[in-house]
Design an enzyme around this catalytic site. Structure first.
Site, PDB file in Angstrom:
ATOM      1  N   GLY A  23       0.812  -1.209   0.000  1.00 45.91           N
ATOM      2  CA  GLY A  23       0.000   0.000   0.000  1.00 45.91           C
ATOM      3  C   GLY A  23       0.845   1.259   0.000  1.00 45.91           C
ATOM      4  O   GLY A  23       0.557   2.225  -0.707  1.00 45.91           O
ATOM      5  N   ARG A  27       7.187   1.821   1.156  1.00 48.53           N
ATOM      6  CA  ARG A  27       7.497   0.394   1.255  1.00 48.53           C
ATOM      7  C   ARG A  27       7.918  -0.148  -0.113  1.00 48.53           C
ATOM      8  O   ARG A  27       8.818  -0.977  -0.210  1.00 48.53           O
ATOM      9  CB  ARG A  27       6.307  -0.391   1.791  1.00 48.53           C
ATOM     10  CG  ARG A  27       6.655  -1.846   2.146  1.00 48.53           C
ATOM     11  CD  ARG A  27       5.461  -2.607   2.695  1.00 48.53           C
ATOM     12  NE  ARG A  27       5.004  -2.023   3.946  1.00 48.53           N
ATOM     13  CZ  ARG A  27       3.775  -2.146   4.433  1.00 48.53           C
ATOM     14  NH1 ARG A  27       2.864  -2.812   3.751  1.00 48.53           N
ATOM     15  NH2 ARG A  27       3.451  -1.611   5.578  1.00 48.53           N
ATOM     16  N   ARG A  46       1.379  11.028  -8.795  1.00 47.95           N
ATOM     17  CA  ARG A  46       0.815  11.112  -7.448  1.00 47.95           C
ATOM     18  C   ARG A  46       1.730  10.482  -6.380  1.00 47.95           C
ATOM     19  O   ARG A  46       1.271  10.073  -5.318  1.00 47.95           O
ATOM     20  CB  ARG A  46      -0.568  10.440  -7.397  1.00 47.95           C
ATOM     21  CG  ARG A  46      -1.608  11.136  -8.256  1.00 47.95           C
ATOM     22  CD  ARG A  46      -2.912  10.366  -8.307  1.00 47.95           C
ATOM     23  NE  ARG A  46      -3.894  11.044  -9.139  1.00 47.95           N
ATOM     24  CZ  ARG A  46      -4.890  11.796  -8.680  1.00 47.95           C
ATOM     25  NH1 ARG A  46      -5.044  11.967  -7.381  1.00 47.95           N
ATOM     26  NH2 ARG A  46      -5.735  12.370  -9.510  1.00 47.95           N
ATOM     27  N   ARG A  90      -0.492  -8.686  -3.477  1.00 45.32           N
ATOM     28  CA  ARG A  90      -0.518  -7.614  -2.488  1.00 45.32           C
ATOM     29  C   ARG A  90       0.319  -8.042  -1.292  1.00 45.32           C
ATOM     30  O   ARG A  90       0.239  -9.179  -0.822  1.00 45.32           O
ATOM     31  CB  ARG A  90      -1.959  -7.330  -2.054  1.00 45.32           C
ATOM     32  CG  ARG A  90      -2.036  -6.475  -0.807  1.00 45.32           C
ATOM     33  CD  ARG A  90      -3.399  -5.867  -0.567  1.00 45.32           C
ATOM     34  NE  ARG A  90      -3.633  -5.603   0.848  1.00 45.32           N
ATOM     35  CZ  ARG A  90      -3.021  -4.672   1.571  1.00 45.32           C
ATOM     36  NH1 ARG A  90      -2.096  -3.907   1.015  1.00 45.32           N
ATOM     37  NH2 ARG A  90      -3.315  -4.506   2.847  1.00 45.32           N
ATOM     38  N   ILE A  91       1.152  -7.139  -0.791  1.00 41.82           N
ATOM     39  CA  ILE A  91       1.936  -7.379   0.423  1.00 41.82           C
ATOM     40  C   ILE A  91       1.670  -6.208   1.358  1.00 41.82           C
ATOM     41  O   ILE A  91       2.141  -5.102   1.126  1.00 41.82           O
ATOM     42  CB  ILE A  91       3.446  -7.553   0.122  1.00 41.82           C
ATOM     43  CG1 ILE A  91       3.953  -6.501  -0.870  1.00 41.82           C
ATOM     44  CG2 ILE A  91       3.741  -8.946  -0.391  1.00 41.82           C
ATOM     45  CD1 ILE A  91       5.447  -6.578  -1.118  1.00 41.82           C
ATOM     46  N   SER A  93      -0.094  -4.778   5.481  1.00 45.10           N
ATOM     47  CA  SER A  93      -0.241  -4.964   6.918  1.00 45.10           C
ATOM     48  C   SER A  93      -1.703  -5.229   7.249  1.00 45.10           C
ATOM     49  O   SER A  93      -2.604  -4.923   6.463  1.00 45.10           O
ATOM     50  CB  SER A  93       0.259  -3.733   7.671  1.00 45.10           C
ATOM     51  OG  SER A  93      -0.461  -2.577   7.260  1.00 45.10           O
ATOM     52  N   ASP A 208      -0.864  -4.957  14.125  1.00 45.04           N
ATOM     53  CA  ASP A 208      -1.481  -4.648  15.405  1.00 45.04           C
ATOM     54  C   ASP A 208      -2.534  -5.710  15.693  1.00 45.04           C
ATOM     55  O   ASP A 208      -2.925  -6.466  14.797  1.00 45.04           O
ATOM     56  CB  ASP A 208      -2.106  -3.250  15.398  1.00 45.04           C
ATOM     57  CG  ASP A 208      -3.143  -3.082  14.304  1.00 45.04           C
ATOM     58  OD1 ASP A 208      -4.342  -3.165  14.609  1.00 45.04           O
ATOM     59  OD2 ASP A 208      -2.756  -2.889  13.135  1.00 45.04           O
ATOM     60  N   ARG A 221       6.325  -0.832  10.175  1.00 47.38           N
ATOM     61  CA  ARG A 221       5.438  -1.272   9.096  1.00 47.38           C
ATOM     62  C   ARG A 221       6.059  -1.006   7.730  1.00 47.38           C
ATOM     63  O   ARG A 221       5.844  -1.745   6.784  1.00 47.38           O
ATOM     64  CB  ARG A 221       4.082  -0.573   9.209  1.00 47.38           C
ATOM     65  CG  ARG A 221       3.261  -1.049  10.399  1.00 47.38           C
ATOM     66  CD  ARG A 221       1.825  -0.561  10.326  1.00 47.38           C
ATOM     67  NE  ARG A 221       1.694   0.873  10.457  1.00 47.38           N
ATOM     68  CZ  ARG A 221       1.618   1.512  11.633  1.00 47.38           C
ATOM     69  NH1 ARG A 221       1.692   0.835  12.767  1.00 47.38           N
ATOM     70  NH2 ARG A 221       1.480   2.813  11.668  1.00 47.38           N
TER      71      ARG A 221
END
Length: 237
Positions: A23, A27, A46, A90-91, A93, A208, A221
């Site tokens: 996301g 990262r 963006r 997708r990777i 949290s 979390d 994260r």
């Protein structure tokens, strides 16, 4: 080739057939700078950074999706439909709904359950559950085993709302739908893959825990969820 509204690539072949999709743009940057060689940055629009490089000599791309289903819905659709991408992993949290999951545990999503209207609006899909691509999941499970990384195969909750007024609702979602954790993107990603005849999977790291109130920091994260990254990177072709 004309670039899409959100991805500025002019040559389709710059993007690999398999794209890893965190996301957070930072990262994506971390993965490219830490794990890839011969890196080309293919997107700045963006600040949704995208990179292509090689991992162990094999080509792979990594691009951020932003937060939420509308955002990953745009980027994954364009990658699949206009840039020849076949697989997106997708990777991300997630927040755990059960004390049986610990911080940094890795989840391989089998299905995404959601209250979202994304799929219904997109093409009239009526179910509230969408499966990940079994072929990709089988590959990721074998890779994790070979790397000696423990994974949990679970149903996950894809939510549209981060700040719920009644946080205790997670207990009902866990009990009624079997969702062990929550994130905000996979339902839309899996739907786009199905609509376009592509493949999608999702690896998550527990950041979390709503049951135990344990937390990781934003820096952790961004930089410390390396086990899921190592699994996903082995999908390079």
């Amino acid at each position: 080739m004309i670039p899409t509204a959100h991805i500025e690539v002019k040559e389709q072949e710059i993007i690999a057939k398999t794209v890893l999709m965190p996301g957070d743009p930072l990262r994506a940057k971390f993965i490219a700078e830490t794990f890839l060689e011969n890196v080309t940055k293919f997107n700045n629009v963006r600040n949704m950074f995208g990179y292509t490089g090689t991992y162990k000599g094999r080509k792979i791309s990594v691009m951020a999706s932003g937060m939420g289903m509308p955002s990953i819905g745009i980027y994954s659709y364009e990658l699949f439909n206009f840039y020849g991408v076949e697989n997106i992993v997708r990777i991300g949290s997630c927040g755990a709904y059960t004390s049986s999951l610990n911080l940094y545990d890795v989840i391989l999503c089998t299905h995404a359950w959601s209250e979202s209207s994304y799929a219904k609006v997109q093409n009239g899909y009526k179910s509230d559950t969408i499966a990940a691509s079994p072929e990709l999941n089988d590959k990721l499970e074998i890779i994790a085993k070979d790397l000696g990384i423990k994974i949990h195969k679970n149903i996950i909750h894809s939510a549209d709302v981060f700040y719920r007024e009644n946080f205790e609702e997670y207990k009902d979602i866990y009990e009624k739908h079997g969702c062990t954790c929550v994130e905000m993107e996979s339902f839309a990603l899996f739907h786009n893959a199905n609509v376009l005849g592509k493949k999608a999977a999702c690896l998550l790291t527990v950041s979390d825990n709503l049951a135990t109130h344990e937390l990781t920091t934003s820096e952790e994260r961004q930089n410390a969820f390396t086990n899921m990254m190592k699994i996903a990177l082995e999908m390079a072709e």
